[in-house]
Design an enzyme around this catalytic site. Structure first.
Site, PDB file in Angstrom:
ATOM      1  CB  ILE A   1       1.336 -12.011   6.001  1.00  0.00           C
ATOM      2  CG1 ILE A   1       2.495 -11.396   5.220  1.00  0.00           C
ATOM      3  CG2 ILE A   1       1.068 -11.244   7.284  1.00  0.00           C
ATOM      4  CD1 ILE A   1       2.169 -10.015   4.663  1.00  0.00           C
TER       5      ILE A   1
ATOM      6  CE1 TYR B   1       5.472   0.487   1.504  1.00  0.00           C
ATOM      7  CE2 TYR B   1       5.554   2.838   1.045  1.00  0.00           C
ATOM      8  CZ  TYR B   1       5.211   1.789   1.877  1.00  0.00           C
ATOM      9  OH  TYR B   1       4.618   2.041   3.076  1.00  0.00           O
TER      10      TYR B   1
ATOM     11  CG  LEU C   1      15.879  12.940   6.953  1.00  0.00           C
ATOM     12  CD1 LEU C   1      17.255  12.971   6.297  1.00  0.00           C
ATOM     13  CD2 LEU C   1      14.984  14.023   6.351  1.00  0.00           C
TER      14      LEU C   1
ATOM     15  N   GLY D   1      12.637   7.181  -7.198  1.00  0.00           N
ATOM     16  CA  GLY D   1      11.317   6.938  -6.609  1.00  0.00           C
ATOM     17  C   GLY D   1      10.868   8.005  -5.630  1.00  0.00           C
TER      18      GLY D   1
HETATM   19  N1  UDP Z   1      16.589  11.219   2.810  1.00  0.00           N
HETATM   20  C1  UDP Z   1      17.885  11.715   2.669  1.00  0.00           C
HETATM   21  N2  UDP Z   1      18.916  10.983   3.215  1.00  0.00           N
HETATM   22  C2  UDP Z   1      18.721   9.807   3.875  1.00  0.00           C
HETATM   23  C3  UDP Z   1      17.399   9.311   4.021  1.00  0.00           C
HETATM   24  C4  UDP Z   1      16.364  10.041   3.463  1.00  0.00           C
HETATM   25  O1  UDP Z   1      18.108  12.770   2.079  1.00  0.00           O
HETATM   26  O2  UDP Z   1      19.708   9.188   4.316  1.00  0.00           O
HETATM   27  C5  UDP Z   1      15.455  11.974   2.255  1.00  0.00           C
HETATM   28  C6  UDP Z   1      14.637  11.212   1.229  1.00  0.00           C
HETATM   29  O3  UDP Z   1      15.143  11.429  -0.069  1.00  0.00           O
HETATM   30  C7  UDP Z   1      13.243  11.822   1.424  1.00  0.00           C
HETATM   31  C8  UDP Z   1      13.212  12.182   2.915  1.00  0.00           C
HETATM   32  O4  UDP Z   1      14.572  12.242   3.325  1.00  0.00           O
HETATM   33  O5  UDP Z   1      13.139  13.018   0.696  1.00  0.00           O
HETATM   34  C9  UDP Z   1      12.479  11.174   3.756  1.00  0.00           C
HETATM   35  O6  UDP Z   1      12.966   9.885   3.457  1.00  0.00           O
HETATM   36  P1  UDP Z   1      12.654   8.631   4.368  1.00  0.00           P
HETATM   37  O7  UDP Z   1      13.452   7.482   3.825  1.00  0.00           O
HETATM   38  O8  UDP Z   1      12.851   8.986   5.803  1.00  0.00           O
HETATM   39  O9  UDP Z   1      11.096   8.364   4.191  1.00  0.00           O
HETATM   40  P2  UDP Z   1      10.217   8.080   2.872  1.00  0.00           P
HETATM   41  O10 UDP Z   1       9.837   9.443   2.353  1.00  0.00           O
HETATM   42  O11 UDP Z   1      11.045   7.292   1.914  1.00  0.00           O
HETATM   43  O12 UDP Z   1       9.072   7.314   3.388  1.00  0.00           O
END
Ligand code: UDP
Length: 330
Positions: free
Chosen positions: A49, A138, A187, A281
């Site tokens: 892009i 982000y 997650l 974050g």
């Molecule tokens: N999370 C976690 N362990 C992981 C990945 C994510 O505890 O290995 C938590 C993260 O802190 C958030 C939620 O799961 O509260 C969702 O995170 P994800 O990265 O899936 O999506 P995001 O919210 O960053 O878009």
């Protein structure tokens, strides 16, 4: 119809939904994070892009009348560590795309935005009128584009929709497409990996002000998101003007521990997990009301119960334990 990032997770599901709805799809993707094998519903143009000329030529050649823009960097933690990469890709990259669209006279634009624009919510469920105060780079980069769009609309006649996704999750119900990030940071796939003998899941903090101490998120099925894109595109008629913003969420908050329990229920296996530090974050709670998308687009999340999300993610993982490419060569 140009679909940037159409080889990626949400983009590939949207390309499928668009093609099913009768649109001619051309995917534009640099394949750094996307997968050639996920492009099954139209031509693939390999490009970045940042490449104004390539974008301009592609839009003109295919006589595009709309662009759906998924191509972006999306990792919250990484954006905190490397904001420059995020601003360059998500902001400069998108402004380059908008410039190419203006010069090729393409006026309809569907933009992938995020609930990360809200930051730490002052009120839940979050509606589109909630203040936007991102707490990571982000979210800032996505908000920067949302704020540019009304100006581009006024000056260049752009008609735009920004879709603020909550947590995209799950996989295509037909099993054709799924989530394949490298490294995987999300997650649900990480919990599935932990349930199948991979690295134990790290729970990023259990001292948040939530009922079980872990973060609450709103997991919305990726195919529900894809359906919303088709409806959003159809809402961009000759008479629509400027920018319209919609939340897309399931409306159901789930904690990290509830997700782990769902993965254990669906897979019948134990998720090995250990407590780790908070991830910078991360707001404690994010969940949506998507009433506006229902009222104005007729959209409802119909596949977004936690069990359906986890079941489809699990089915995809079971069929493609090493993602797209390894499957093809195995
Ligand atoms: N999370 C976690 N362990 C992981 C990945 C994510 O505890 O290995 C938590 C993260 O802190 C958030 C939620 O799961 O509260 C969702 O995170 P994800 O990265 O899936 O999506 P995001 O919210 O960053 O878009």
């Amino acid at each position: 119809m140009l679909v940037t990032g159409g080889a990626g997770y949400i983009g590939s599901h949207a390309a499928k939904a668009l093609s099913r709805a009768g649109y001619r799809v051309v995917v534009y993707d640099n394949l750094l994070a996307g997968h050639r094998e996920a492009v099954r519903f139209g031509e693939l143009v390999e490009g970045d892009i940042a490449d104004l000329e390539r974008l301009r030529r592609t839009l003109t050649r295919i006589q595009a009348d709309a662009v759906m823009h998924f191509a972006a960097l999306l990792a919250v933690g990484e954006s905190v560590r490397e904001p420059a990469t995020y601003y360059r890709n998500n902001v400069i990259g998108t402004l380059t795309l908008l410039e190419a669209m203006a010069s090729a006279r393409v006026r309809r634009f569907v933009f992938s935005s995020t609930c990360a624009v809200y930051g730490e919510p002052t009120k839940t469920p979050i509606d589109e009128g909630h203040p936007t105060r991102p707490i990571n780079a982000y979210g800032e980069t996505k908000l920067a584009i949302e704020r540019a769009l009304p100006h581009y609309a006024r000056a260049y006649g752009l008609r735009a929709v920004a879709l603020r996704y909550f947590n995209a999750a799950g996989a295509d119900l037909d099993g054709e497409l799924g989530e394949d990030h490298d490294p995987e940071i999300h997650l649900i796939p990480r919990a599935i990996e932990a349930a199948t003998g991979g690295a134990p899941l790290e729970i990023f903090g259990d001292d948040y002000p939530t009922p079980d101490g872990t973060c609450l998120r709103d997991y919305v099925h990726v195919s529900d998101l894809a359906a919303a894109h088709v409806l959003a595109l159809q809402s961009l008629t000759e008479s629509s003007a400027g920018l319209t913003i919609f939340n897309l969420g399931s409306g159901q908050p789930s904690s990290v521990r509830e997700v782990i329990a769902a993965v254990e229920r669906v897979t019948g296996r134990t998720v090995a997990a250990r407590l780790a530090a908070r991830r910078p974050g991360d707001p404690a709670v994010l969940f949506a009301t998507s009433e506006r998308a229902h009222a104005e687009l007729g959209w409802r999340p119909v596949r977004s119960t936690l069990d359906t999300v986890v079941r489809t993610a699990w089915n995809w993982h079971a069929a493609h334990p090493h993602g797209y490419v390894a499957q093809e060569h195995s």
